[in-house]
Every structure is written in C-alpha cells, then in structure tokens.
Design an enzyme around this catalytic site. Structure first.
Site, PDB file in Angstrom:
ATOM      1  N   GLU A  50       0.839  -1.215   0.000  1.00  0.00           N
ATOM      2  CA  GLU A  50       0.000   0.000   0.000  1.00  0.00           C
ATOM      3  C   GLU A  50       0.868   1.257   0.000  1.00  0.00           C
ATOM      4  OE1 GLU A  50      -3.090  -0.182  -1.191  1.00  0.00           O
ATOM      5  OE2 GLU A  50      -3.613  -1.528   0.448  1.00  0.00           O
ATOM      6  N   THR A  83       2.799   2.149  -2.243  1.00  0.00           N
ATOM      7  CA  THR A  83       4.103   1.865  -2.860  1.00  0.00           C
ATOM      8  C   THR A  83       4.082   2.175  -4.359  1.00  0.00           C
ATOM      9  OG1 THR A  83       3.335  -0.408  -3.032  1.00  0.00           O
ATOM     10  CG2 THR A  83       4.876   0.054  -1.264  1.00  0.00           C
ATOM     11  N   ALA A  86     -15.363   3.478  -0.964  1.00  0.00           N
ATOM     12  CA  ALA A  86     -14.954   2.388  -0.081  1.00  0.00           C
ATOM     13  C   ALA A  86     -13.500   1.987  -0.321  1.00  0.00           C
ATOM     14  CB  ALA A  86     -15.861   1.179  -0.285  1.00  0.00           C
ATOM     15  N   LEU A 103     -12.330   0.720  -3.088  1.00  0.00           N
ATOM     16  CA  LEU A 103     -12.252  -0.479  -3.933  1.00  0.00           C
ATOM     17  C   LEU A 103     -12.108  -0.085  -5.403  1.00  0.00           C
ATOM     18  CD1 LEU A 103     -15.011  -2.637  -2.191  1.00  0.00           C
ATOM     19  CD2 LEU A 103     -12.538  -2.752  -1.857  1.00  0.00           C
ATOM     20  N   ASP A 134      -4.436   0.803  -9.581  1.00  0.00           N
ATOM     21  CA  ASP A 134      -5.871   0.547  -9.743  1.00  0.00           C
ATOM     22  C   ASP A 134      -6.239   0.363 -11.214  1.00  0.00           C
ATOM     23  OD1 ASP A 134      -5.692   1.087  -7.085  1.00  0.00           O
ATOM     24  OD2 ASP A 134      -6.730   3.007  -7.165  1.00  0.00           O
TER      25      ASP A 134
END
Ligand code: GLA
Length: 385
Positions: free
Chosen positions: A34, A36, A125, A127, A174
């Site tokens: 995370e 990174t 959220a 996601l 993402d």
C-alpha cells in the site's frame, strides 16, 4: 444476463437507440503493497467481481459526449462545458470526461459517444470504482472506434485522467488491475517497469473477505497528495546518501544513513515504503509456498506500518483489523487502499467467518456505523459482455 438487459433497456430509453457494445470493468482489492505504487514499488492486487458495467453507442458526425449514470439517474451532455465547471473534484462525471480529454490530447481522433453505466462497487470504499469507470470508458471508446492504443498506454491515459482532471496524484495500481486482472489469481506488479506476473490463489479452507467500514473521509485527496509530496521530499534527503529517483531505489541501510536528516514525517513515510516493498516480495513467496500463516503476518505488519508510519488509518479501520486479527482462524487483516476510511481485507478460515461477523455487532455499538462484508472473487480485467 440481468445487468446486460438492464443496460440495453436503459440505453434505449435515455438515448433512443440500442448500445453497440457493453463492457464490464472490475474494482480491486490490494492484498499487500500500500502506497508503494507512486514510489515505483511493488503491489499485489486482485481484480474483484464488483465493478462497472457500461453500454456505449456512437453518434455519427458529432463530437458530443453524453453520459448517463443509472445509479445517479443523471445525464451529462457535452462534457467539456461541464468540465470547465467541475474539474478538480471527484464528481462522477469527471472520470469519463477526463478519459475522453486525455485520449484526444494524445492524438486519438473519434466522434461522439453515448454512454450509460451502472456500478456495483460501493462508492468511497477504496475499492477503486473510479479506476474501473475510467478503464471501462477508455476500453469501450477504443473498441468502438478501433483506436490503436497499446494496453499499457491505455492504462497510463486513465491514470493521467485521474491525476489531471480529478486532481489526485495517484499511482498506476488501480487502473492496471482493472485492465489486467485475472480470474483466480493475484497479480505481482512492478510499478516501475510495469512487468507483472500472476499468482494462482490457493487458499485451501481459507478465504479473503472485505469489510467496509463505511467511513468516508472528506479530505482523502489532499491527505493523499500530501503523502506523495512527503515521499518525494524523503527521496531528496536520501539522494545525499545515494543517487536514486524514488523510494524504490533505497533499502534500510540507506535509510539508516539518512535517518538524522529527515523531518519526522519524511522519516516515517520512507520507513513504511521501504519495509512495505520488502513485505510484498515476501508475500509473493509465501503465497506461492501456500504459507498462509506467514502471509497473514505480513498483512498484519502492513496494517501496523500504515497506522504508525504512513498514518493513513483511522480508529474504525484499526478496530476492524485488530478485532479480526484476534480471532482463532484469522491469518491476517489490514486496511486497504488510500486509507482514512474504506475497507479492510481479512484472510480467515471459512469456519471462523461466523465468529468474525458476530463480532461486528460491537462495531455498530462503538462507532454508530454498520460494517458490511463482501466475499472476494478474483476476477478478470475489463472485457466485453
Ligand atoms: C489509491 C490510489 C492507488 C494507490 C493506493 C494506495 O487507491 O489510487 O494508486 O496509491 O491508493 O496504495
């Protein structure tokens, strides 16, 4: 398929014509690594079954872009005028606008489009509903107008859209996951070279579950950008010790040598990123070996580091992760995504899930919020339906 028929019907109702193409683009969970990605480091995400479903049709001899959100029941026509008013915010329409704008900036010529879409990813959220929407738009326009764009460029354009139009200095994880996710697999991604490899998820009698804290932090964007700046400042300090471009280029020895020259924030941020990159490498090994105990410990360590050194957790996420970690049968639990709210990810024996769920009642009592859990089904990247 229900969602496909719903989109066809709505597209006809709103635009008076059937869509030419329907695509699905997934959200993601990051199992470790995370904060990174924008440090040129390593991540280990999974594309999930929740995502964006999007229908599209062409408007001949026109450059009008028209987007309808089924969930907001709102239509935005001719996005450019809209963009002038709303850029720099996370208004849903900025994502399709941003993508179209960036595609054109890179010299891709295409006519008008009508887009309708709906999402199953809970908003805010962590996601990655935004990246799923960006990739859905870029892929659909590319397919429909047969634009010659390499996969990795398509991903970079979507990241650029988010950076420029929405104003978040995000990394590439993402968008990369929404494009390249693979059913049944996690993905190790080197965010500098963009080389990636798949790791089949063999969890035996265990399962990953997501818990949505239902905390939505209003200042995520500014806090996120602040972290990006702090990491860049830490690199400047580390350059006194050894030349390098990003935190990826440094190890704990370099960190020790530079220690006294950092500000307190830079010291903590650098420590998190350097140790988190190491954890991703270890996590890949332990997943491949089926060593869930070791893997879970790395998840717990990641959470602690995000809480103590990167300072992106919050009381609700800590409660959720720490409550899960105490359960017999839980291997590990950590906050995921940008932080300040959003979700945790927990690796737990299936038989221990009811115990975990029953513990979540106390979450409601403590925080006045309902924690909602979701199963993680590792899924494919963007594709036609
Ligand atoms: C957000 C960003 C990603 C990544 C994560 C933190 O999801 O969009 O690029 O930086 O936060 O790991």
């Amino acid at each position: 398929m229900k969602i496909k028929n719903l989109l066809i019907d709505k597209h006809k109702e709103i635009f008076g014509e059937a869509p030419e193409l329907i695509v699905h683009s997934p959200g993601r969970v990051n199992i470790i690594g995370e904060h990174t990605d924008y440090n040129d480091g390593f991540v280990l995400p999974i594309a999930i079954s929740l995502g964006i479903d999007l229908a599209i049709s062409r408007i001949q001899d026109s450059e009008v872009i028209s987007v309808y959100s089924l969930d907001k029941e709102k239509k935005i026509v001719s996005l450019y005028a809209y963009l002038m008013k709303s850029s720099g915010s996370d208004d849903w329409a900025n994502y399709p606008i941003g993508v179209v704008k960036v595609l054109q900036k890179h010299g891709h010529k295409f006519g008008g489009v009508r887009i309708s879409f709906t999402g199953s990813i809970p908003e805010g959220a962590g996601l990655s509903s935004s990246a799923a929407l960006e990739i859905a738009v870029a892929y659909a326009v590319q397919q429909l107008y047969k634009l010659k764009i390499k996969d990795k460029d398509l991903i970079k354009y979507c990241q650029q859209a988010e950076q420029e139009v929405v104003g978040v200095r995000c990394g590439i994880m993402d968008q990369f996951t929404a494009k390249f996710g693979k059913a049944g697999n996690a993905m190790f991604l080197d965010c500098r070279s963009l080389d990636h490899r798949y790791i089949p998820l063999k969890l035996k009698s265990a399962e990953f579950i997501i818990t949505n804290s239902n905390v939505h932090h209003k200042l995520v964007r500014s806090a996120y950008n602040q972290r990006v700046n702090e990491c860049e400042e830490a690199v400047k300090v580390l350059n006194e010790v050894k030349p390098g471009k990003s935190l990826r280029d440094y190890n704990l020895d370099d960190y020790e040598k530079a220690r006294e020259f950092f500000t307190p924030e830079e010291k903590k941020r650098a420590f998190h990123v350097i140790t988190e990159n190491n954890r991703v490498i270890e996590a890949e090994k332990s997943l491949k070996q089926g060593d869930l105990k070791k893997f879970g410990q790395l998840m717990n360590d990641s959470h602690d580091s995000l809480k103590l050194y990167f300072e992106v957790s919050c009381a609700e996420l800590d409660w959720l992760a720490e409550t899960a970690q105490k359960i017999n049968g839980c291997y590990g639990s950590r906050m995921i995504g940008a932080g300040f709210g959003g979700c945790t990810l927990t690796l737990i024996e299936k038989k221990s899930i009811p115990e975990y769920i029953s513990k979540l009642k106390a979450y409601q009592e403590n925080f006045g919020l309902t924690a909602i859990t979701y199963e993680v089904t590792p899924s494919d990247g963007v594709h036609k339906l």
